[in-house]
Design an enzyme around this catalytic site. Sequence first.
Site, PDB file in Angstrom:
ATOM      1  N   CYS A 103     -21.693  43.208  49.618  1.00 26.48           N
ATOM      2  CA  CYS A 103     -22.672  42.124  49.825  1.00 26.48           C
ATOM      3  C   CYS A 103     -23.876  42.561  50.666  1.00 26.48           C
ATOM      4  O   CYS A 103     -24.869  41.835  50.741  1.00 26.48           O
ATOM      5  CB  CYS A 103     -22.001  40.918  50.457  1.00 26.48           C
ATOM      6  N   ASN A 107     -21.364  32.608  46.040  1.00 28.18           N
ATOM      7  CA  ASN A 107     -21.588  33.921  46.652  1.00 28.18           C
ATOM      8  C   ASN A 107     -21.762  34.946  45.525  1.00 28.18           C
ATOM      9  O   ASN A 107     -20.805  35.249  44.815  1.00 28.18           O
ATOM     10  CB  ASN A 107     -20.384  34.259  47.535  1.00 28.18           C
ATOM     11  N   HIS A 157     -27.356  36.803  53.531  1.00 21.96           N
ATOM     12  CA  HIS A 157     -26.431  36.842  52.393  1.00 21.96           C
ATOM     13  C   HIS A 157     -25.752  35.472  52.290  1.00 21.96           C
ATOM     14  O   HIS A 157     -25.325  34.891  53.287  1.00 21.96           O
ATOM     15  CB  HIS A 157     -25.403  37.946  52.623  1.00 21.96           C
TER      16      HIS A 157
HETATM   17  O1  UT7 Z   1     -19.519  37.864  51.023  1.00 24.83           O
HETATM   18  C1  UT7 Z   1     -18.626  38.052  52.042  1.00 24.83           C
HETATM   19  C2  UT7 Z   1     -17.293  37.672  51.555  1.00 24.83           C
HETATM   20  N1  UT7 Z   1     -16.714  36.438  51.864  1.00 24.83           N
HETATM   21  C3  UT7 Z   1     -16.982  35.564  52.854  1.00 24.83           C
HETATM   22  O2  UT7 Z   1     -17.932  35.649  53.561  1.00 24.83           O
HETATM   23  C4  UT7 Z   1     -16.016  34.466  53.054  1.00 24.83           C
HETATM   24  C5  UT7 Z   1     -15.802  34.206  54.529  1.00 24.83           C
HETATM   25  N2  UT7 Z   1     -14.787  33.202  54.769  1.00 24.83           N
HETATM   26  C6  UT7 Z   1     -14.902  31.911  54.387  1.00 24.83           C
HETATM   27  O3  UT7 Z   1     -15.882  31.553  53.787  1.00 24.83           O
HETATM   28  C7  UT7 Z   1     -13.790  30.964  54.764  1.00 24.83           C
HETATM   29  O4  UT7 Z   1     -12.886  31.617  55.607  1.00 24.83           O
HETATM   30  C8  UT7 Z   1     -13.059  30.376  53.535  1.00 24.83           C
HETATM   31  C9  UT7 Z   1     -13.972  29.424  52.793  1.00 24.83           C
HETATM   32  C10 UT7 Z   1     -12.593  31.505  52.613  1.00 24.83           C
HETATM   33  C11 UT7 Z   1     -11.804  29.602  53.976  1.00 24.83           C
HETATM   34  O5  UT7 Z   1     -12.165  28.600  54.913  1.00 24.83           O
HETATM   35  P1  UT7 Z   1     -11.252  28.334  56.171  1.00 24.83           P
HETATM   36  O6  UT7 Z   1     -11.803  27.170  56.879  1.00 24.83           O
HETATM   37  O7  UT7 Z   1     -11.182  29.628  56.924  1.00 24.83           O
HETATM   38  O8  UT7 Z   1      -9.873  27.924  55.519  1.00 24.83           O
HETATM   39  P2  UT7 Z   1      -8.449  28.609  55.710  1.00 24.83           P
HETATM   40  O9  UT7 Z   1      -8.424  29.960  55.068  1.00 24.83           O
HETATM   41  O10 UT7 Z   1      -8.083  28.516  57.149  1.00 24.83           O
HETATM   42  O11 UT7 Z   1      -7.513  27.672  54.873  1.00 24.83           O
HETATM   43  C12 UT7 Z   1      -7.238  26.353  55.273  1.00 24.83           C
HETATM   44  C13 UT7 Z   1      -6.261  25.738  54.287  1.00 24.83           C
HETATM   45  C14 UT7 Z   1      -5.028  26.583  54.004  1.00 24.83           C
HETATM   46  O12 UT7 Z   1      -3.922  25.696  53.895  1.00 24.83           O
HETATM   47  P3  UT7 Z   1      -2.867  25.545  55.114  1.00 24.83           P
HETATM   48  O13 UT7 Z   1      -2.302  26.933  55.294  1.00 24.83           O
HETATM   49  O14 UT7 Z   1      -3.676  25.089  56.295  1.00 24.83           O
HETATM   50  O15 UT7 Z   1      -1.897  24.546  54.591  1.00 24.83           O
HETATM   51  C15 UT7 Z   1      -5.312  27.182  52.655  1.00 24.83           C
HETATM   52  O16 UT7 Z   1      -4.137  27.432  51.908  1.00 24.83           O
HETATM   53  O17 UT7 Z   1      -6.904  25.544  53.031  1.00 24.83           O
HETATM   54  C16 UT7 Z   1      -6.077  26.062  51.993  1.00 24.83           C
HETATM   55  N3  UT7 Z   1      -6.937  26.520  50.924  1.00 24.83           N
HETATM   56  C17 UT7 Z   1      -7.393  25.729  49.946  1.00 24.83           C
HETATM   57  N4  UT7 Z   1      -7.187  24.424  49.675  1.00 24.83           N
HETATM   58  C18 UT7 Z   1      -7.807  23.902  48.614  1.00 24.83           C
HETATM   59  C19 UT7 Z   1      -7.457  27.763  50.757  1.00 24.83           C
HETATM   60  N5  UT7 Z   1      -8.235  27.770  49.653  1.00 24.83           N
HETATM   61  C20 UT7 Z   1      -8.219  26.528  49.144  1.00 24.83           C
HETATM   62  C21 UT7 Z   1      -8.834  25.919  48.042  1.00 24.83           C
HETATM   63  N6  UT7 Z   1      -8.602  24.612  47.820  1.00 24.83           N
HETATM   64  N7  UT7 Z   1      -9.669  26.592  47.222  1.00 24.83           N
END
Ligand code: UT7
Length: 318
Positions: free
Chosen positions: A112, A275, A245
């Site tokens: 990225c 993204n 980005h």
């Molecule tokens: O280009 C560079 C590459 N990528 C990035 O920059 C991404 C950087 N990270 C992020 O954008 C965020 O960390 C995410 C959007 C990926 C995730 O957000 P978060 O607030 O960190 O969520 P989390 O990973 O802590 O997940 C919270 C909950 C989990 O459930 P439990 O364990 O709390 O029950 C996940 O299983 O959300 C769940 N979850 C989802 N639920 C519905 C994860 N993905 C999904 C989904 N739909 N798509």
Amino acid sequence: MYSKIIGTGSYLPQKILTNKDIEAVVDTTDDWIVSRSGIKQRHIAADSEMTSDLAEKASRSAIERSGLTCEDIDLIIVATTTPDMVFPSTACILQSKLDISECPAFDVQAVCSGFVYALNIADLFIKSGQAKNALIVGAEVYSRILNWNDRTTCVLFGDGAGAVVVSGAERPGILKTSLHAKGTLSKHLCVPGWVNRGEVSGSPLLQMDGGVVFKFAVKVFEETANELLDATGKKIEDLDWFIPHQANIRIMESTAKKLKLPLNKLVATVDHHGNTSAASIPLALDEAVRDGRVKQGDLILVAGVGGGFTWGGALLEF
Ligand code: UT7
């Protein structure tokens, strides 16, 4: 001799995949995707479209807007993580599609951050007199390397291409660039597969530890901004636009808050592009140029962060 962006272009595949559409694919909701990432929709390349096809359309548009023709281009750099093939480079394939003869052409693989890496290289080529008119493209088809059963990643990415033409100029242009990498963090965001004796070994699909990437991105966006502002004697108030980005609106807004940058100076396209990795910065820049936000003489900070980990940025006068 300095370098300056003299034309921008972009291309997005026709097919739009909304969050509602993704609800039918994995266990997710529009609410979750919007609240966690700000993404509402993304574009998906047709089966027949390769990265070089997206790159060609964005390039033709950037070259036209620059007032040059393909014959004027004497350097091509394509930033991509999703090349058409193992080799030749997508840049060589693009050179052939644009019918440009014999200029140097190569790909940059910095995920990225690829666009800021490529911009930095072009700046050095031009300042050293090795090139006059460089075509820099970020182009990706991430839909092909996503695990469509993994809701934690497949909802976040999209396909597209953005391009700029960078030329020699008497006034800067690109004022300052910075690049960094920390390979010890590579396992947190990767596609750990490779071609081995005719078979794919490892996994050809993207894996990400979202939380680690999130925290790292906010930290290095702030550091990169301060590094570039300090080096040029500029203040945050001098900035007209911050074009980071486009990974997640929460990362971008947290960075703006830490920098005390008003949100109306943040260019955000992640809601409708998702993204698009190396393509996201030139796509956002081109959109802001076309809708009249970015004007001649504006001071712009671009910054990228991604797999590797890699990060960096450029401070430029448009
Ligand atoms: O280009 C560079 C590459 N990528 C990035 O920059 C991404 C950087 N990270 C992020 O954008 C965020 O960390 C995410 C959007 C990926 C995730 O957000 P978060 O607030 O960190 O969520 P989390 O990973 O802590 O997940 C919270 C909950 C989990 O459930 P439990 O364990 O709390 O029950 C996940 O299983 O959300 C769940 N979850 C989802 N639920 C519905 C994860 N993905 C999904 C989904 N739909 N798509």
